[in-house]
Design a protein around this motif. Structure first.
Motif, PDB file in Angstrom:
ATOM      1  N   ARG A   7       9.175   3.765  -4.203  1.00 36.73           N
ATOM      2  CA  ARG A   7       7.717   3.704  -4.140  1.00 36.73           C
ATOM      3  C   ARG A   7       7.306   2.334  -3.656  1.00 36.73           C
ATOM      4  N   ARG A   8       7.974   1.368  -4.192  1.00 35.31           N
ATOM      5  CA  ARG A   8       7.607   0.010  -3.811  1.00 35.31           C
ATOM      6  C   ARG A   8       7.863  -0.195  -2.333  1.00 35.31           C
ATOM      7  N   GLN A   9       8.976   0.325  -1.912  1.00 34.95           N
ATOM      8  CA  GLN A   9       9.335   0.198  -0.506  1.00 34.95           C
ATOM      9  C   GLN A   9       8.280   0.883   0.367  1.00 34.95           C
ATOM     10  N   LEU A  10       7.900   2.034  -0.128  1.00 30.44           N
ATOM     11  CA  LEU A  10       6.899   2.801   0.595  1.00 30.44           C
ATOM     12  C   LEU A  10       5.602   2.014   0.736  1.00 30.44           C
ATOM     13  N   ARG A  14       3.862   0.774   4.127  1.00 31.37           N
ATOM     14  CA  ARG A  14       2.478   1.170   4.415  1.00 31.37           C
ATOM     15  C   ARG A  14       1.610  -0.047   4.693  1.00 31.37           C
ATOM     16  N   LYS A  15       1.758  -1.011   3.877  1.00 31.36           N
ATOM     17  CA  LYS A  15       0.939  -2.210   4.030  1.00 31.36           C
ATOM     18  C   LYS A  15       1.194  -2.884   5.373  1.00 31.36           C
ATOM     19  N   SER A  16       2.449  -2.903   5.747  1.00 36.87           N
ATOM     20  CA  SER A  16       2.774  -3.576   7.013  1.00 36.87           C
ATOM     21  C   SER A  16       2.136  -2.863   8.197  1.00 36.87           C
ATOM     22  N   LEU A  17       2.067  -1.561   8.091  1.00 35.93           N
ATOM     23  CA  LEU A  17       1.450  -0.813   9.187  1.00 35.93           C
ATOM     24  C   LEU A  17      -0.007  -1.253   9.391  1.00 35.93           C
ATOM     25  N   GLU A 122       3.337   1.494  22.614  1.00 35.16           N
ATOM     26  CA  GLU A 122       2.694   1.447  21.306  1.00 35.16           C
ATOM     27  C   GLU A 122       2.713   2.827  20.660  1.00 35.16           C
ATOM     28  N   TYR A 123       2.467   3.786  21.477  1.00 34.86           N
ATOM     29  CA  TYR A 123       2.436   5.189  21.044  1.00 34.86           C
ATOM     30  C   TYR A 123       3.776   5.580  20.420  1.00 34.86           C
ATOM     31  N   ALA A 124       4.844   5.210  21.098  1.00 37.32           N
ATOM     32  CA  ALA A 124       6.195   5.529  20.625  1.00 37.32           C
ATOM     33  C   ALA A 124       6.546   4.734  19.376  1.00 37.32           C
ATOM     34  N   THR A 125       6.149   3.486  19.369  1.00 37.08           N
ATOM     35  CA  THR A 125       6.441   2.646  18.211  1.00 37.08           C
ATOM     36  C   THR A 125       5.783   3.192  16.963  1.00 37.08           C
ATOM     37  N   LEU A 126       4.532   3.519  17.110  1.00 37.65           N
ATOM     38  CA  LEU A 126       3.792   4.046  15.961  1.00 37.65           C
ATOM     39  C   LEU A 126       4.437   5.322  15.451  1.00 37.65           C
ATOM     40  N   ARG A 127       4.853   6.144  16.357  1.00 33.70           N
ATOM     41  CA  ARG A 127       5.480   7.397  15.968  1.00 33.70           C
ATOM     42  C   ARG A 127       6.712   7.132  15.126  1.00 33.70           C
ATOM     43  N   ARG A 128       7.521   6.235  15.560  1.00 30.66           N
ATOM     44  CA  ARG A 128       8.741   5.899  14.822  1.00 30.66           C
ATOM     45  C   ARG A 128       8.393   5.418  13.432  1.00 30.66           C
ATOM     46  N   LYS A 129       7.455   4.528  13.386  1.00 34.95           N
ATOM     47  CA  LYS A 129       7.097   3.942  12.095  1.00 34.95           C
ATOM     48  C   LYS A 129       6.544   4.994  11.144  1.00 34.95           C
ATOM     49  N   LEU A 130       5.738   5.857  11.664  1.00 34.20           N
ATOM     50  CA  LEU A 130       5.157   6.883  10.807  1.00 34.20           C
ATOM     51  C   LEU A 130       6.212   7.881  10.357  1.00 34.20           C
ATOM     52  N   GLU A 131       7.098   8.199  11.230  1.00 30.37           N
ATOM     53  CA  GLU A 131       8.152   9.123  10.843  1.00 30.37           C
ATOM     54  C   GLU A 131       8.962   8.528   9.705  1.00 30.37           C
ATOM     55  N   ALA A 132       9.262   7.267   9.812  1.00 33.81           N
ATOM     56  CA  ALA A 132      10.003   6.583   8.754  1.00 33.81           C
ATOM     57  C   ALA A 132       9.198   6.593   7.467  1.00 33.81           C
ATOM     58  N   TYR A 133       7.920   6.352   7.631  1.00 29.43           N
ATOM     59  CA  TYR A 133       7.037   6.311   6.468  1.00 29.43           C
ATOM     60  C   TYR A 133       7.014   7.648   5.742  1.00 29.43           C
ATOM     61  N   PHE A 134       6.868   8.706   6.485  1.00 27.93           N
ATOM     62  CA  PHE A 134       6.791  10.019   5.853  1.00 27.93           C
ATOM     63  C   PHE A 134       8.109  10.423   5.210  1.00 27.93           C
ATOM     64  N   ARG A 138       8.544  11.287   1.290  1.00 36.50           N
ATOM     65  CA  ARG A 138       9.118  12.515   0.762  1.00 36.50           C
ATOM     66  C   ARG A 138      10.221  12.193  -0.228  1.00 36.50           C
ATOM     67  N   GLN A 139      10.980  11.219   0.080  1.00 35.77           N
ATOM     68  CA  GLN A 139      12.063  10.848  -0.815  1.00 35.77           C
ATOM     69  C   GLN A 139      11.514  10.222  -2.085  1.00 35.77           C
ATOM     70  N   ALA A 140      10.478   9.478  -1.913  1.00 31.59           N
ATOM     71  CA  ALA A 140       9.916   8.802  -3.084  1.00 31.59           C
ATOM     72  C   ALA A 140       9.316   9.804  -4.054  1.00 31.59           C
ATOM     73  N   GLY A 141       8.937  10.933  -3.566  1.00 34.92           N
ATOM     74  CA  GLY A 141       8.415  11.946  -4.469  1.00 34.92           C
ATOM     75  C   GLY A 141       6.930  11.738  -4.731  1.00 34.92           C
ATOM     76  N   PRO A 142       6.374  12.700  -5.409  1.00 36.31           N
ATOM     77  CA  PRO A 142       4.936  12.625  -5.698  1.00 36.31           C
ATOM     78  C   PRO A 142       4.624  11.421  -6.580  1.00 36.31           C
ATOM     79  N   VAL A 143       3.489  10.878  -6.379  1.00 38.50           N
ATOM     80  CA  VAL A 143       3.098   9.689  -7.137  1.00 38.50           C
ATOM     81  C   VAL A 143       2.877   9.998  -8.599  1.00 38.50           C
ATOM     82  N   GLU A 144       2.228  11.111  -8.846  1.00 42.84           N
ATOM     83  CA  GLU A 144       1.906  11.428 -10.244  1.00 42.84           C
ATOM     84  C   GLU A 144       3.116  12.041 -10.879  1.00 42.84           C
TER      85      GLU A 144
END
Lengths: 150, 572
Positions: A7-10, A14-17, A122-134, A138-144
């Motif tokens: 979660r922290r990593q996530l 996110r913040k860096s984005l 930029e388009y490609a970079t963002l895609r990569r970053k978002l894919e990593a983020y998602f 998913r691995q981090a699991g639901p927040v609640e």
């Protein structure tokens, strides 16, 4: 639990984005729309965006191969692309779009081509970053974790 | 608020703005998904659409299915502004425009075209939360309109001096008599509700095809250049319609027309006899209407020789679509004083038609109008009007033939009316009607309404009103004729359950007729209040004309005495 570090990593990712200017507030809007009814809303929207905007990118590429440039058409495509990019808060991509449109208006073919290359990056970079983020999300699991539905 | 609650036709009135029915139109699927989610979060009922065309279809299919439309400006199949125009004209729903482009000029254009708001993308949810205010505002205005409409009604009543009015038929509050057929099948005009603001269910003036037809007719009659909301309102003579309604509709209409003008070829020869195919030209209708003013003198003159010319009729047509009817009918009348007498005879044949034409001066004039509305296929399509006109014109001197030959644009519509009207033309009217009917079959009074050309559906609906308006002859000269005509028209129109405003038409006809000498007839009829024709009661009784010879002659339409006088006077 493992989730915590993840979660922290996530959160850091996110913040860096945001800090690096890849995303703007619109992305937060999407996150706020995510709820139990649509638990993967943000990812769905981003996927939809990349699918649809990819089509526009292709159109622009083809248009740039025809000389002389049809600046009006290019501008129209980019207008469309910009509108789409604004939907997920793709900040850098949007900035490149705006620049591209300015070059179109001033009939600057060179400027258009240069900007377009930058935009695709930029388009490609963002895609990569978002894919990593998602993926991380998913691995981090639901927040609640407290009220996990059965 | 009571208003609010009753304002929505959806079942969620009591929790307004929750349940607001929103239609979102955007070619960008990503935005469509986002907006849908946002609106759902606001507890609105959302329908999404990726194409403007689909959106229009949806809106037309379910006229009262939506409360507000949100549309993007840039769409592949249709310009957002165009969609905005259509929605404004046809459905009168509030429309919000969206775009990533926030240039002042664009925003300005949106506002000019009638958008109630212009949002910039990316759109925040909070911006969507408050869109209900536009719906609410419109409802409030409608209520106000209704109230002022009632004021107008009362004025009309005094004006008309007709018994019908006294009965309060027009008020619409009491639909007993034909109930102003606003509640007819495709009645979208909630007049009834309007009359009672507190119970206004849907205090919105819906510009139905019919109503719009009347509107356009009125506009054409006045002359596009000189048009003004008040004039149109008076001509249309629709109870519960306010000046504000008309004003805003006029604005939209102007935009619509200017766009059409750019796109299509507007043949100025409409008036002339071109059977141009106006379908797309709103201008067509305009052209048609203008005719009254613009028609070449010769045409007018030629036709006018009333007393015996059918040409008269023709000219009338030229004038405007509505005229067509009027004209047709007019020529039918036999010049002889005994028009009324003739009517029965003429009724059957074309020749009778001719007689009608001749008798224009006399009862015919009245008849013509009536028949105008009723028989003919009086359906002018707006677009087609030019055709009609042209038709009329070219046969300036062939009363009957001309008339019969008038190639009416779309018989279909007419048939409806024709059937109704044809039956009964009362002495004068019958003849007229039959004649008209016969001829009219081919006649396709297509929608005069230009918009209709665009939308077939509209087309048919629009007919009635147009004729109706045309027939209503308010001017004195033709008064008699007009009255008759308008009545007929009304009746006919009513057949379809539409309100027919005869008022508008007659003017043109009247002008034409006046040209001839000795039209004493006109005088008599004048006194009749055209609004009466609009009386639902009247309107509903389609057969009214037919069986009501005596009534026609005596009751409201014209004073029998006058009638005879006219006959004599006319046939100088």
């Amino acid at each position: 639990m493992e989730r915590n570090p993840m979660r922290r990593q996530l959160q850091t990712l996110r913040k860096s984005l945001f800090d690096q200017g890849y995303l703007d507030d619109q992305f937060v809007q999407l996150e706020e729309l995510q709820d139990d009814a649509n638990p993967n809303f943000v990812e769905e929207v981003v996927t939809l965006y990349y699918r649809d905007s990819g089509r526009i990118i292709l159109n622009i590429e083809q248009a740039l191969e025809r000389k002389p440039f049809d600046f009006n058409k290019l501008d129209a495509y980019m207008h469309q692309f910009k509108g789409s990019s604004s939907s997920i808060g793709a900040k850098k991509v949007k900035a490149e779009s705006t620049l591209f449109r300015e070059y179109c208006r001033s009939r600057n073919g060179e400027g258009c081509m240069r900007t377009f290359q930058q935009l695709k990056k930029e388009y490609a970079t963002l895609r990569r970053k978002l894919e990593a983020y998602f993926q991380l999300a998913r691995q981090a699991g639901p927040v609640e974790t407290a009220c996990r539905p059965k | 608020m009571v208003l609010l609650e009753s304002g929505f036709s959806s079942p969620r009135n009591d929790v307004f703005p929750a349940g607001l029915r929103v239609l979102v139109v955007d070619d960008d699927p990503t935005w469509l998904k986002i907006l849908e989610k946002m609106l759902k979060k606001c507890s609105y009922e959302v329908t999404t659409c990726g194409l403007a065309r689909d959106a229009l279809n949806l809106l037309r299919e379910k006229k009262d299915g939506y409360d507000i439309v949100i549309s993007d400006v840039n769409m592949p199949d249709m310009d957002g502004f165009k969609l905005l125009e259509h929605v404004g004209l046809e459905m009168d729903l509030p429309v919000i425009m969206m775009s990533v482009d926030g240039e002042t000029s664009r925003v300005m254009k949106g506002v000019q075209h009638g958008a109630c708001d212009y949002l910039l993308k990316p759109i925040r949810m909070k911006e969507l939360r408050n869109i209900w205010q536009h719906v609410f505002r419109k409802k409030i205005h409608e209520v106000r309109d209704i109230e002022s409409l009632e004021g107008i009604e009362s004025i009309q009543m005094t004006r008309s001096g007709c018994d019908l009015f006294d009965d309060g038929h027009f008020l619409g509050g009491d639909d007993t008599t034909s109930g102003r057929k606003r509640k007819d099948a495709d009645n979208k005009h909630e007049d009834r509700d309007l009359s009672d603001p507190s119970s206004t269910k849907k205090a919105r003036v819906i510009w139905t095809v019919d109503l719009h037809q009347k509107f356009v007719k009125a506009v054409n009659q006045i002359g596009f250049d000189k048009v003004g909301p008040k004039k149109i309102l008076d001509l249309m003579n629709i109870p519960r319609l306010t000046r504000e309604n008309v004003a805003s509709h006029l604005q939209k209409y102007r935009l619509y027309l200017s766009r059409l003008q750019k796109e299509s070829d507007i043949k100025n020869s409409f008036i002339g006899m071109k059977h141009s195919d106006p379908p797309n030209n709103s201008t067509a209708s305009f052209g048609l209407h203008k005719p009254s003013n613009t028609m070449p003198d010769d045409v007018l003159n030629g036709t006018y020789s009333f007393p015996m010319n059918n040409s008269l009729v023709q000219t009338v047509d030229v004038k405007g679509q509505g005229d067509r009817h009027g004209i047709a009918s007019v020529p039918v009348a036999e010049p002889k004083g005994a028009l009324s007498k003739d009517i029965p005879d003429s009724h059957k044949t074309k020749s009778s038609q001719m007689s009608f034409d001749h008798s224009l001066g006399s009862a015919a004039s009245g008849v013509s109008f009536a028949s105008f509305g009723s028989t003919t296929p009086a359906r002018y399509s707006w677009t087609e009007i030019p055709e009609i006109q042209s038709k009329v014109e070219y046969e300036p001197v062939q009363p009957e033939n001309g008339f019969n030959q008038l190639p009416l644009p779309e018989p279909s519509m007419i048939e409806k009316e024709v059937n109704r009207s044809r039956t009964e033309v009362k002495p004068l009217f019958d003849e007229y009607r039959s004649n008209l009917v016969g001829h009219s079959s081919p006649a396709d009074l297509v929608d005069l309404f230009p918009v209709q050309s665009k939308n077939q559906t509209l087309k048919n609906q629009v007919f009635d009103p147009i004729f109706a308006t045309k027939s209503s002859i308010k001017t004195k000269d033709i008064s008699q004729n007009c009255l008759a005509d308008s009545e007929f028209a009304q009746r006919n129109l009513n057949a379809t359950g539409r309100e027919v405003t005869l008022a508008s038409l007659p003017e043109d006809l009247q002008i034409f007729w006046l040209q001839g000498d000795g039209y004493p007839m006109n005088i008599a009829l004048q006194n009749f209040d055209f609004p009466e024709y609009n009386d639902p009661a009247l309107i509903d009784e389609t057969p009214f004309y037919s069986y009501d010879a005596p009534r026609l002659d005596h009751e409201h339409f014209f004073d029998p005495t006058e009638y005879y006088a006219i006959d004599q006077g006319l046939f100088v």
